[in-house]
Write a protein that holds these residues in place. Structure first.
Motif, PDB file in Angstrom:
ATOM      1  N   ASP A 170      76.676  -1.795  24.330  1.00  0.00           N
ATOM      2  CA  ASP A 170      75.599  -2.261  23.450  1.00  0.00           C
ATOM      3  C   ASP A 170      75.174  -1.239  22.409  1.00  0.00           C
ATOM      4  N   GLN A 212      64.295  -2.152  20.745  1.00  0.00           N
ATOM      5  CA  GLN A 212      65.398  -2.780  21.505  1.00  0.00           C
ATOM      6  C   GLN A 212      65.247  -2.451  22.987  1.00  0.00           C
ATOM      7  N   LYS A 214      70.653  -1.572  28.957  1.00  0.00           N
ATOM      8  CA  LYS A 214      71.808  -1.531  28.054  1.00  0.00           C
ATOM      9  C   LYS A 214      72.965  -0.844  28.768  1.00  0.00           C
TER      10      LYS A 214
END
Ligand code: NDP
Length: 327
Positions: A308, A300, A304
């Motif tokens: 998140d 990922q 962020k």
């Protein structure tokens, strides 16, 4: 399983706090402290923690899982976070609220290109308070959100006081107004002005021969900092300042009040009462460093924010343990 290796970038209040927080998390270890100053002049709290010059950081890439950036929001992070996100997964505490969108864009471009995970604006505000504002709005759409800060020492306002001519030293505390807090807690959803929500209290040491009433007037009328607030100025001696006002307490609350039907009010409150603002902020940064490491490993990538990150990723416990013990 090996420990998550943390690199501390910048060794001020937060840098020391991160070192202390990592020591309380057995799944983590400090790989090194990185500073722009002469490393020989820096004394880490922990024995055996290596201190390096900032420019040695790229060469240590293989020995670090997550960097925790502890530089200032004004001048350090806008440069350091995008630069380092190109090569490292990281967490920062960027707290200039109005500039978060542009900071996000710069860090995201670097992190996408470098396939790293870079979480910005962690801490308590922004950070834990932000999460509680989002939850309040989502759970009670017919309602109002209030954030109160304090009682706490404000670094920015203390700096402003110390720049006033005639001032030798001083601190400033931000204090919520009790009546406003009581109205909000009752679920009344009051409309409050800046002056009605917080007051400010300054403890000031004068330079020899300075005019106290002139200093007081310059402080209480200072635009952006004090003019919209009721401000009290106390003049004290240098020893009292050192003895009584050396700590960095802070805190506050986020309150959401709303209605789920005409007759039923609901009130949610999240409160922090902190002896040390930097130590608490650092504890939050370290929990998010664990989540960032897991997100990076899961592919990922990119920039962020706290919005998140799933709460379970912050915990050292497994998902199964959390379901069995904390759900
Ligand atoms: P400091 O001023 O203590 O440290 C900032 C940087 O300055 C350090 O990383 C260090 O870099 C350098 N530095 C520190 N001490 C010295 C010194 N004696 N001489 C020269 N340079 C020094 O800031 P804080 O750690 O208190 O706070 C950092 C930021 O964290 C703040 O700007 C604030 O925006 C943010 N913050 C965010 C919060 C949130 O809730 N999101 C809450 C609290 C703070 P180097 O080692 O490279 O020299």
């Amino acid at each position: 399983r090996t420990a998550i290796r943390i690199g501390i970038v910048g060794y001020g209040n937060l840098g020391r706090g991160v070192e202390a927080a990592v020591a309380r998390n057995s799944d983590m270890a400090v790989a090194g402290i990185y500073t722009r100053r002469d490393p020989a002049q820096i004394e880490p709290m922990g024995a055996g923690v290596p201190v390096h010059a900032m420019d040695s950081l790229p060469g240590h890439k293989g020995g670090i899982d997550v960097l925790v950036l502890c530089g200032g929001s004004k001048d350090d992070l806008p440069r350091q976070s995008p630069e380092l996100a190109a090569h490292f997964s990281l967490v920062d505490s960027f707290d200039t609220h109005a500039r978060i969108p542009e900071h996000f864009a710069a860090v995201d471009a670097a992190a996408q290109a470098g396939r790293t995970t870079a979480l910005i604006s962690a801490g308590w505000d922004p950070g834990m308070f932000s999460i509680n504002r989002v939850m309040g709005e989502a759970l009670l759409p017919d309602g109002a959100t209030y954030t109160f800060w304090g009682k706490g020492l404000s670094q920015g306002h203390s700096d402003a006081v110390r720049r006033v001519p005639g001032v030798a030293g001083g601190v400033q505390y931000t204090i919520p107004v009790d009546e406003a807090v009581a109205q909000v807690r009752s679920g009344l959803r009051p409309a409050l002005t800046t002056r009605e929500k917080h007051r400010r209290e300054c403890f000031v040491v004068l330079e020899a021969g300075a005019d106290a009433s002139a200093v007081r007037k310059t402080i209480v009328t200072m635009p952006h900092y004090f003019d919209e607030y009721d401000t009290t100025v106390h003049f004290i001696g240098a020893e009292e300042l050192a003895r009584e006002h050396g700590a960095m307490p802070h805190g506050g609350f986020v309150i959401r009040s709303g209605n789920t039907s005409q007759e039923n009010k609901q009130v949610i409150e999240y409160r922090l009462q902190l002896d040390s603002n930097p130590e608490f902020t650092s504890s939050v940064l370290v929990a998010y460093a664990r989540a960032v490491h897991r997100m990076q490993q899961a592919g990922q990538w990119g920039c962020k924010t706290v919005f998140d990150v799933a709460p379970g990723l912050l915990s050292p416990r497994s998902a199964a343990e959390l379901r069995a013990q904390l759900l």
